[in-house]
Design an enzyme around this catalytic site. Structure first.
Site, PDB file in Angstrom:
ATOM      1  N   ARG A 265       0.969  -1.149  -0.085  1.00  0.00           N
ATOM      2  CA  ARG A 265      -0.071  -0.015   0.031  1.00  0.00           C
ATOM      3  C   ARG A 265       0.927   1.101  -0.130  1.00  0.00           C
ATOM      4  NH1 ARG A 265      -2.540  -3.268   3.971  1.00  0.00           N
ATOM      5  NH2 ARG A 265      -4.584  -4.257   3.567  1.00  0.00           N
TER       6      ARG A 265
ATOM      7  N   TYR B 191     -10.279  -9.992  -6.994  1.00  0.00           N
ATOM      8  CA  TYR B 191      -9.073 -10.122  -7.729  1.00  0.00           C
ATOM      9  C   TYR B 191      -9.440 -11.461  -8.807  1.00  0.00           C
ATOM     10  CZ  TYR B 191      -6.439  -6.422  -5.617  1.00  0.00           C
ATOM     11  OH  TYR B 191      -6.268  -5.309  -5.076  1.00  0.00           O
TER      12      TYR B 191
ATOM     13  N   HIS C 269      -1.831   2.786  -6.182  1.00  0.00           N
ATOM     14  CA  HIS C 269      -2.580   1.635  -5.751  1.00  0.00           C
ATOM     15  C   HIS C 269      -2.620   0.591  -6.903  1.00  0.00           C
ATOM     16  CE1 HIS C 269      -4.196   0.244  -2.071  1.00  0.00           C
ATOM     17  NE2 HIS C 269      -5.192  -0.247  -2.565  1.00  0.00           N
TER      18      HIS C 269
ATOM     19  N   HIS D 169      -4.697  -8.704   3.719  1.00  0.00           N
ATOM     20  CA  HIS D 169      -6.177  -8.562   3.745  1.00  0.00           C
ATOM     21  C   HIS D 169      -6.503  -9.457   5.068  1.00  0.00           C
ATOM     22  CE1 HIS D 169      -6.816  -7.671  -0.857  1.00  0.00           C
ATOM     23  NE2 HIS D 169      -6.418  -6.565  -0.077  1.00  0.00           N
TER      24      HIS D 169
ATOM     25  N   ARG E 294      -0.185  -2.115  -6.984  1.00  0.00           N
ATOM     26  CA  ARG E 294      -0.662  -3.006  -6.146  1.00  0.00           C
ATOM     27  C   ARG E 294      -1.573  -4.062  -6.606  1.00  0.00           C
ATOM     28  NH1 ARG E 294      -1.390  -4.476  -0.573  1.00  0.00           N
ATOM     29  NH2 ARG E 294      -3.767  -4.745   0.080  1.00  0.00           N
TER      30      ARG E 294
ATOM     31  N   LYS F 267      -2.302  -2.167   7.298  1.00  0.00           N
ATOM     32  CA  LYS F 267      -3.819  -1.681   7.778  1.00  0.00           C
ATOM     33  C   LYS F 267      -4.237  -2.538   8.972  1.00  0.00           C
ATOM     34  CE  LYS F 267      -7.842  -0.649   5.559  1.00  0.00           C
ATOM     35  NZ  LYS F 267      -8.642  -0.696   4.048  1.00  0.00           N
TER      36      LYS F 267
END
Length: 304
Positions: free
Chosen positions: A149, A275, A240, A266, A243, A174
């Protein structure tokens, strides 16, 4: 609706403007949303705000959705209506709140934009012409190599790298989660070139500006934009997107969604599954182009 409904609306707008001091733009949006609902109520012969029921609001949101209005817009309209009914309850103009249990329909998730392998090559194979461009190329290689990120990249310190072993440590992921990621050999080479010319500075940051301070997120965005213009890339590229491209290309090659989830950091695999849709689109394009029975038949012209 009766004139009392108009008076209640006008009182609400004065309250928003005077006590809440909302901007003219927000006030205009509230006015537009509520007056649209009021017009609908007149068509349905609903006589006042007290008469409006939860079933009426459900019918209205369904009507708006059927008319092609997106979930986010309906969500905004419901937010205006909730605020309005809080005002009505506070002024004792109504005795119940029919909006309380209403939820807007979910909008379909937009698929993230990605670059294909050739576009990535066009972005990363260009030669840097300055010290700052050597740094920039190292950043862009690292984005694509490890799927970082933007916030994670700018917070990297030199001490987070294990270049000899081929890994880096993300300490500010995150949700406060740390993770360890592999670094590709091309990215390692680009980082070594940057470290050889990096300005002397007390900052531990891996990526610093000309004055030695840690690079900010906006600066990275602008440098990527400048790099794309210089190298004649046809599409606007943001960090992004690198990414997203990393995730898509990894999934296309490995078909291992759990590993991609871990690499991206995630917490929920549902976030990673978007994805798989991109991957399926890629497979569909390959199938359509390659399978002899997948192509649309060419219409034969009648022979005279």
């Amino acid at each position: 609706m009766h004139s009392d409904a108009d008076s209640a609306l006008q009182g609400f707008f004065e309250y928003l403007s005077g006590e809440k001091r909302l901007s003219a733009h927000t006030l205009s949006a509230y006015r537009r949303d509520l007056q649209r609902l009021q017009a609908y109520c007149r068509q349905q012969q609903i006589n006042g705000w007290q008469a409006l029921q939860t079933s009426d609001i459900r019918a209205y949101t369904a009507f708006r959705h059927k008319d092609g209005v997106g979930g986010k817009t309906i969500q905004r309209e419901l937010a205006a209506l909730r605020s309005f009914y809080r005002y009505l309850l506070k002024r004792q103009i109504v005795s119940n709140d029919p909006v309380q249990d209403i939820r807007a329909p979910k909008s379909a998730k937009k698929l993230p934009k990605t670059l294909d392998v050739d576009q990535i090559a066009g972005l990363l194979d260009a030669n840097p012409d300055s010290i700052l461009e050597i740094r920039d190329l190292a950043m862009f290689e690292l984005f694509y190599s490890s799927g970082l990120r933007l916030s994670e990249l700018v917070m990297l310190d030199i001490g987070d790298l294990g270049l000899a072993e081929g890994f880096l440590r993300v300490r500010f992921g995150k949700g406060g989660k740390d993770r360890q990621l592999p670094i590709g050999s091309v990215a390692i080479a680009a980082i070594r070139k940057w470290l050889a010319v990096r300005p002397e500075t007390p900052s531990p940051a891996l990526f610093v500006g000309a004055r030695g301070a840690r690079l900010g997120q906006r600066s990275v965005q602008l440098r990527l934009e400048k790099w794309c213009i210089k190298n004649n890339l046809p599409e606007h590229v943001h960090p992004h997107m690198l990414r997203h491209s990393f995730a898509t290309h990894m999934l296309e090659s490995s078909q291992d969604i759990r590993t991609v989830q871990e690499l991206l950091g995630h917490s929920n695999i549902g976030t990673t599954q978007i994805y798989t849709q991109l991957d399926f689109q890629h497979l569909t394009r390959v199938y359509d182009n390659a399978h002899p029975r997948a192509k649309k038949p060419v219409e034969k012209k009648p022979v005279d």
